[in-house]
Design a protein around this motif. Structure first.
Motif, PDB file in Angstrom:
ATOM      1  N   SER A 491       0.807  -1.226   0.000  1.00  0.00           N
ATOM      2  CA  SER A 491       0.000   0.000   0.000  1.00  0.00           C
ATOM      3  C   SER A 491       0.838   1.272   0.000  1.00  0.00           C
ATOM      4  O   SER A 491       0.281   2.370  -0.072  1.00  0.00           O
ATOM      5  CB  SER A 491      -0.935   0.019   1.222  1.00  0.00           C
ATOM      6  OG  SER A 491      -1.927  -0.979   1.111  1.00  0.00           O
ATOM      7  N   ALA A 492       2.144   1.154   0.077  1.00  0.00           N
ATOM      8  CA  ALA A 492       2.998   2.344   0.163  1.00  0.00           C
ATOM      9  C   ALA A 492       2.832   3.219  -1.072  1.00  0.00           C
ATOM     10  O   ALA A 492       2.846   2.735  -2.203  1.00  0.00           O
ATOM     11  CB  ALA A 492       4.452   1.932   0.321  1.00  0.00           C
ATOM     12  N   ASP A 493       2.651   4.514  -0.854  1.00  0.00           N
ATOM     13  CA  ASP A 493       2.567   5.451  -1.967  1.00  0.00           C
ATOM     14  C   ASP A 493       3.829   6.304  -1.995  1.00  0.00           C
ATOM     15  O   ASP A 493       4.794   6.051  -1.278  1.00  0.00           O
ATOM     16  CB  ASP A 493       1.308   6.312  -1.870  1.00  0.00           C
ATOM     17  CG  ASP A 493       1.271   7.173  -0.608  1.00  0.00           C
ATOM     18  OD1 ASP A 493       2.224   7.106   0.199  1.00  0.00           O
ATOM     19  OD2 ASP A 493       0.283   7.921  -0.426  1.00  0.00           O
ATOM     20  N   GLU A 494       3.823   7.306  -2.829  1.00  0.00           N
ATOM     21  CA  GLU A 494       5.003   8.142  -3.019  1.00  0.00           C
ATOM     22  C   GLU A 494       5.447   8.819  -1.720  1.00  0.00           C
ATOM     23  O   GLU A 494       6.639   8.867  -1.396  1.00  0.00           O
ATOM     24  CB  GLU A 494       4.662   9.203  -4.074  1.00  0.00           C
ATOM     25  CG  GLU A 494       5.799  10.048  -4.545  1.00  0.00           C
ATOM     26  CD  GLU A 494       5.309  10.989  -5.628  1.00  0.00           C
ATOM     27  OE1 GLU A 494       5.414  10.616  -6.804  1.00  0.00           O
ATOM     28  OE2 GLU A 494       4.805  12.090  -5.290  1.00  0.00           O
ATOM     29  N   MET A 495       4.482   9.324  -0.952  1.00  0.00           N
ATOM     30  CA  MET A 495       4.835  10.009   0.293  1.00  0.00           C
ATOM     31  C   MET A 495       5.435   9.042   1.307  1.00  0.00           C
ATOM     32  O   MET A 495       6.419   9.370   1.988  1.00  0.00           O
ATOM     33  CB  MET A 495       3.607  10.707   0.894  1.00  0.00           C
ATOM     34  CG  MET A 495       3.923  11.475   2.167  1.00  0.00           C
ATOM     35  SD  MET A 495       2.458  12.138   3.007  1.00  0.00           S
ATOM     36  CE  MET A 495       2.007  13.463   1.895  1.00  0.00           C
ATOM     37  N   GLU A 496       4.870   7.850   1.412  1.00  0.00           N
ATOM     38  CA  GLU A 496       5.402   6.884   2.363  1.00  0.00           C
ATOM     39  C   GLU A 496       6.811   6.451   1.969  1.00  0.00           C
ATOM     40  O   GLU A 496       7.689   6.311   2.833  1.00  0.00           O
ATOM     41  CB  GLU A 496       4.480   5.667   2.452  1.00  0.00           C
ATOM     42  CG  GLU A 496       4.934   4.635   3.481  1.00  0.00           C
ATOM     43  CD  GLU A 496       3.935   3.522   3.681  1.00  0.00           C
ATOM     44  OE1 GLU A 496       4.341   2.431   4.145  1.00  0.00           O
ATOM     45  OE2 GLU A 496       2.742   3.729   3.378  1.00  0.00           O
ATOM     46  N   ARG A 497       7.048   6.232   0.682  1.00  0.00           N
ATOM     47  CA  ARG A 497       8.402   5.877   0.238  1.00  0.00           C
ATOM     48  C   ARG A 497       9.377   7.007   0.516  1.00  0.00           C
ATOM     49  O   ARG A 497      10.525   6.780   0.888  1.00  0.00           O
ATOM     50  CB  ARG A 497       8.375   5.532  -1.253  1.00  0.00           C
ATOM     51  CG  ARG A 497       7.692   4.205  -1.555  1.00  0.00           C
ATOM     52  CD  ARG A 497       7.930   3.771  -2.984  1.00  0.00           C
ATOM     53  NE  ARG A 497       7.230   4.620  -3.944  1.00  0.00           N
ATOM     54  CZ  ARG A 497       6.028   4.378  -4.408  1.00  0.00           C
ATOM     55  NH1 ARG A 497       5.366   3.290  -4.010  1.00  0.00           N
ATOM     56  NH2 ARG A 497       5.459   5.183  -5.293  1.00  0.00           N
ATOM     57  N   MET A 498       8.908   8.218   0.341  1.00  0.00           N
ATOM     58  CA  MET A 498       9.742   9.385   0.632  1.00  0.00           C
ATOM     59  C   MET A 498      10.099   9.438   2.115  1.00  0.00           C
ATOM     60  O   MET A 498      11.223   9.781   2.498  1.00  0.00           O
ATOM     61  CB  MET A 498       8.973  10.642   0.215  1.00  0.00           C
ATOM     62  CG  MET A 498       9.719  11.942   0.358  1.00  0.00           C
ATOM     63  SD  MET A 498       8.749  13.269  -0.429  1.00  0.00           S
ATOM     64  CE  MET A 498       9.461  14.717   0.354  1.00  0.00           C
ATOM     65  N   MET A 499       9.145   9.075   2.966  1.00  0.00           N
ATOM     66  CA  MET A 499       9.384   9.048   4.409  1.00  0.00           C
ATOM     67  C   MET A 499      10.400   7.972   4.773  1.00  0.00           C
ATOM     68  O   MET A 499      11.284   8.185   5.607  1.00  0.00           O
ATOM     69  CB  MET A 499       8.062   8.798   5.137  1.00  0.00           C
ATOM     70  CG  MET A 499       8.178   8.665   6.643  1.00  0.00           C
ATOM     71  SD  MET A 499       6.567   8.369   7.433  1.00  0.00           S
ATOM     72  CE  MET A 499       6.168   6.736   6.793  1.00  0.00           C
ATOM     73  N   LEU A 500      10.294   6.799   4.122  1.00  0.00           N
ATOM     74  CA  LEU A 500      11.179   5.686   4.445  1.00  0.00           C
ATOM     75  C   LEU A 500      12.574   5.839   3.859  1.00  0.00           C
ATOM     76  O   LEU A 500      13.518   5.214   4.332  1.00  0.00           O
ATOM     77  CB  LEU A 500      10.559   4.372   3.944  1.00  0.00           C
ATOM     78  CG  LEU A 500       9.240   3.963   4.593  1.00  0.00           C
ATOM     79  CD1 LEU A 500       8.670   2.733   3.911  1.00  0.00           C
ATOM     80  CD2 LEU A 500       9.437   3.702   6.079  1.00  0.00           C
ATOM     81  N   GLN A 501      12.698   6.649   2.817  1.00  0.00           N
ATOM     82  CA  GLN A 501      13.994   6.836   2.165  1.00  0.00           C
ATOM     83  C   GLN A 501      14.580   8.191   2.518  1.00  0.00           C
ATOM     84  O   GLN A 501      14.961   8.970   1.649  1.00  0.00           O
ATOM     85  CB  GLN A 501      13.851   6.696   0.649  1.00  0.00           C
ATOM     86  CG  GLN A 501      13.497   5.277   0.201  1.00  0.00           C
ATOM     87  CD  GLN A 501      13.314   5.167  -1.290  1.00  0.00           C
ATOM     88  OE1 GLN A 501      12.550   5.910  -1.900  1.00  0.00           O
ATOM     89  NE2 GLN A 501      14.012   4.233  -1.898  1.00  0.00           N
ATOM     90  N   GLY A 502      14.642   8.467   3.810  1.00  0.00           N
ATOM     91  CA  GLY A 502      15.222   9.715   4.280  1.00  0.00           C
ATOM     92  C   GLY A 502      16.732   9.688   4.196  1.00  0.00           C
ATOM     93  O   GLY A 502      17.321   8.993   3.373  1.00  0.00           O
ATOM     94  N   ALA A 503      17.364  10.441   5.050  1.00  0.00           N
ATOM     95  CA  ALA A 503      18.825  10.529   5.029  1.00  0.00           C
ATOM     96  C   ALA A 503      19.435   9.147   5.200  1.00  0.00           C
ATOM     97  O   ALA A 503      19.059   8.399   6.098  1.00  0.00           O
ATOM     98  CB  ALA A 503      19.300  11.461   6.141  1.00  0.00           C
ATOM     99  N   PRO A 504      20.386   8.761   4.322  1.00  0.00           N
ATOM    100  CA  PRO A 504      21.000   7.425   4.418  1.00  0.00           C
ATOM    101  C   PRO A 504      21.807   7.271   5.692  1.00  0.00           C
ATOM    102  O   PRO A 504      22.355   8.235   6.224  1.00  0.00           O
ATOM    103  CB  PRO A 504      21.893   7.352   3.178  1.00  0.00           C
ATOM    104  CG  PRO A 504      22.152   8.779   2.803  1.00  0.00           C
ATOM    105  CD  PRO A 504      20.930   9.544   3.205  1.00  0.00           C
ATOM    106  N   ASP A 505      21.855   6.053   6.172  1.00  0.00           N
ATOM    107  CA  ASP A 505      22.562   5.746   7.413  1.00  0.00           C
ATOM    108  C   ASP A 505      23.944   5.199   7.078  1.00  0.00           C
ATOM    109  O   ASP A 505      24.087   4.084   6.586  1.00  0.00           O
ATOM    110  CB  ASP A 505      21.766   4.717   8.225  1.00  0.00           C
ATOM    111  CG  ASP A 505      22.404   4.423   9.573  1.00  0.00           C
ATOM    112  OD1 ASP A 505      23.253   5.228   9.996  1.00  0.00           O
ATOM    113  OD2 ASP A 505      22.063   3.394  10.179  1.00  0.00           O
ATOM    114  N   GLY A 506      24.976   5.984   7.338  1.00  0.00           N
ATOM    115  CA  GLY A 506      26.337   5.520   7.079  1.00  0.00           C
ATOM    116  C   GLY A 506      26.731   5.658   5.623  1.00  0.00           C
ATOM    117  O   GLY A 506      26.014   6.237   4.810  1.00  0.00           O
TER     118      GLY A 506
END
Length: 696
Positions: A491-506
């Protein structure tokens, strides 16, 4: 002409359409007679078939939508026929029993349209003016998406929530008891009503996205804080993302603060794993936030229709870096003169632009090499191993219909036939991913070639790596997938993917590079040295195939230029109809190659030269051609690339200084910004309205 492989699918689709209309006919006839068993069976089968096609053949149903026979019309027609049947069946009172059922059914459809309206509102509020990746956007109040069946799948929602009501009405038809229809419709109304209320909660302030003005204000603050200096701009279709992806490793190592600028929303997920911040500007108006940022220059790996839009920003310098160089006309497109500079690999490309006489001045051509070629290993001399590994990597047919673009059509099968006839050859076949996208005949020929290679591979036998090799490949693949992809729920939409793909870790980039190298080693170790392979997936990449091969066979394309880094033998197919002398003269990249005619009878001699390096008459010419095409090895290409970045950034800084001085001279008091900022802005507006605006 469609290939034979598509015929069974077309038969299935046509059969499904015929069955759907046959069921409607049976439902209508049995409702009018009435004949309850057929009526109930046809109604239930029609709903089941429609639901199945909704999940398994959505493309087929989209065609029905184009003729105004979409899912709403189909389900409404099905329910209306059920009501007709109930009117005709003895034992059901029209006023006392059927009228309440009809009213309940109408209420269900009214609720369906309300839910659809709410879904449209929710989708609009969640469509931000920009899309980001590798950027912490928590300030934008991003939230998880609502269930997909409620927000984005109207057909699935209608059929799923209508099912209880339809089943209840059919039980009523079979038993003449209106209670069942009432229960079924009540369940449908409760489910749809509850879903609508749940969906509407995404319109509340807590879940609602910020307005466009606030989002753009946030972006301006982020740009001011990040202070980007170099961006890569890319626009294209779904199959063109490789043109940008090949520059990711170079972009991550440039001097300055890199940024990736995209124009299509879907492209955000097409860009490979990287730590570089990504911003997608779907609308040109929002893209002009870059004008007020610290961005100094933009790199362009491809020409696109939307490229002209970013060229309007006068504060930024632009360099065309292309996505590969070859002797094709597309490598010296007249559009290149729109950029401030054209960056090429070596002297050959500089000469190509001057010979083309398309308006690109020599002073604007900068030789930077090809930084992304560093993974390619150089030849170690004499051929090693029992088998000669041949990489056949033809390009695609192109847009212009030139038969010389690809060897797949006229020479591909002959080349493969001669290679497979040699028992000491191991063939790696890696066609261009766009093969057949313009000329279906190329796609058909490509499929025949793949079948030839697989058939020959099946006939070979010998010792194979143990099961531990396959297990290692699975483990490495899982590790690489974990690093290069983000798991999203359905069910993930563009906004949710944007939320999950924030600043990379390391340092994700380095981890991906290490995992890729480990996967490649495991991949090649999982196959015996004698096995022919058809390679069509993105992995393994073309460069790791280079490192496995002893010789390349290709067409006039950037693959040939890149291969020269290895200094190993190569052959180019001449399917242009030109003589060999004209072919060599017309395409400098083939000057050190063995030329193959469409019959490919030169293949045995090519293999002999690879196995006996002393007979290789092109070795010295390849070394010279490599430098001519790709530039010198020292200083390294990345150093030259960074020198060019710094120089163009300096030009951008110099222009800013000149413009500030010019504005200060034309508008007295401009320097007194503390007290005269408003007066300065009014003066600029006045200049613009009078036609005397400052131009870049």
């Amino acid at each position: 002409m469609p290939s034979a492989g598509l015929a069974p699918r077309r038969v299935v689709q046509l059969s499904a359409l015929f069955a759907m209309f046959a069921l409607y006919t049976a439902q209508l006839v049995s409702a009018l007679i009435p004949y309850v068993p057929v009526f109930v069976a046809a109604s239930a089968a029609g709903l089941a078939l429609d639901t199945y096609l909704q999940y398994k053949q959505p493309g087929l149903l989209s065609l029905l939508g184009k003729i105004r026979f979409d899912v709403t019309v189909r389900q409404l027609l099905r329910d209306m026929l059920i009501l007709v049947g109930l009117l005709r069946i003895d034992g059901i009172e029209p006023l006392a029993e059927q009228s309440p059922l009809t009213i309940a059914l109408l209420a269900f459809y009214a609720l369906h349209f309300v839910c659809q309206a709410v879904a449209v509102l929710v989708r609009r509020t969640r469509a931000l003016p920009i899309v980001t990746r590798n950027i912490d956007a928590s300030e934008l109040r991003l939230s998880a998406a609502p269930p997909r069946i409620l927000a984005r799948r109207q057909g699935h929602r209608l059929l799923s929530f209508a099912a209880p009501g339809t089943v209840g009405l059919l039980i009523t038809a079979a038993t003449t008891d209106a209670l069942w229809g009432g229960i079924g419709l009540a369940v449908s109304i409760v489910l749809l009503g509850g879903g609508t209320v749940h969906l509407a909660t995404w319109l509340l302030p807590k879940k609602r996205a910020l307005s466009e003005q606030k989002v753009m204000a946030w972006l301006d603050r982020w740009l001011a804080d990040y202070e980007p200096t170099v961006a890569m701009y890319f626009s294209g279709g779904t199959s063109s993302a490789y043109q940008a992806n090949m520059w990711l490793s170079t972009l991550s190592e440039v001097d300055g603060k890199p940024l990736i600028v995209l124009r299509e929303r879907f492209m955000v997920q097409k860009i490979d794993a990287t730590d570089v911040p990504i911003i997608c500007f779907p609308k040109v108006a929002t893209m002009f936030s870059l004008e007020n940022s610290t961005l100094k220059m933009v790199l362009h790996p491809a020409n696109a229709a939307k490229t002209s839009q970013v060229l309007r920003i006068p504060t930024i310098k632009h360099a065309f870096i292309n996505h590969g160089e070859s002797d094709k006309l597309s490598s010296c497109n007249p559009y290149a003169k729109a950029y401030d500079e054209v960056w090429v690999a070596g002297p050959a490309a500089r000469e190509r632009y001057q010979l083309a006489d398309i308006g690109v001045e020599d002073k604007d051509v900068v030789e930077v090499g090809r930084p992304q070629l560093s993974p390619i290993t150089r030849s170690t001399g004499a051929h090693q191993g029992t088998y000669t590994t041949v990489l056949y990597a033809p390009t695609w047919e192109g847009w212009d219909g030139n038969p010389g673009n690809t060897s797949v059509l006229l020479a591909g099968e002959n080349i493969v036939k001669h290679l497979l006839a040699d028992d000491s050859v191991r063939l790696l076949y890696k066609p261009h991913p766009m093969t057949g996208s313009v000329d279906p005949r190329a796609g058909v020929a490509n499929e025949r070639i793949k079948a030839m290679v697989r058939e020959a591979a099946a006939k070979r036998s010998g010792a194979r790596p143990g099961p531990e090799a396959a297990a290692e490949l699975v483990r490495r693949a899982a590790e690489l997938d974990r690093l290069t992809s983000t798991a999203f729920r359905a069910s993930a939409d563009e906004m949710e993917r944007m939320m999950l793909q924030g600043a990379p870790d390391g340092d994700r980039q380095s981890a991906v590079a290490e995992a890729t190298a480990a996967w490649e080693a495991a991949y090649w170790a999982s196959f015996p040295e004698w096995e022919h392979l058809v390679i069509t997936d993105a992995r393994p990449a073309i460069f790791t195939c280079f490192n496995q091969a002893d010789v390349l066979i290709s067409d006039v394309s950037s693959v040939v230029s890149d291969w020269l880094t290895s200094e190993k033998p190569y052959a180019v197919a001449n399917t242009s109809g030109m003589s060999e002398s004209d072919f060599r003269a017309g395409f400098p990249t083939v000057s050190a190659a063995t030329i193959l005619t469409p019959a490919a009878t030169e293949v045995p001699a090519l293999l002999a030269a690879v196995r006996a390096p002393e007979t290789d008459s092109h070795a010295e010419a390849r070394a010279e051609l490599k430098e001519h095409l790709l530039g010198p090895s020292d200083p390294p290409s990345l150093d030259r690339f960074n020198d060019a970045v710094r120089a163009l950034c300096d030009r951008a800084d110099e222009r800013r200084v000149r413009m500030e001085s010019r504005l200060a001279a034309e508008i007295p008091g401009q320097r007194d910004t503390d007290g005269d900022a408003d007066e300065f802005a009014e003066a600029l507006d006045s200049d613009s309205e009078s036609g005397d605006a400052v131009t870049a």
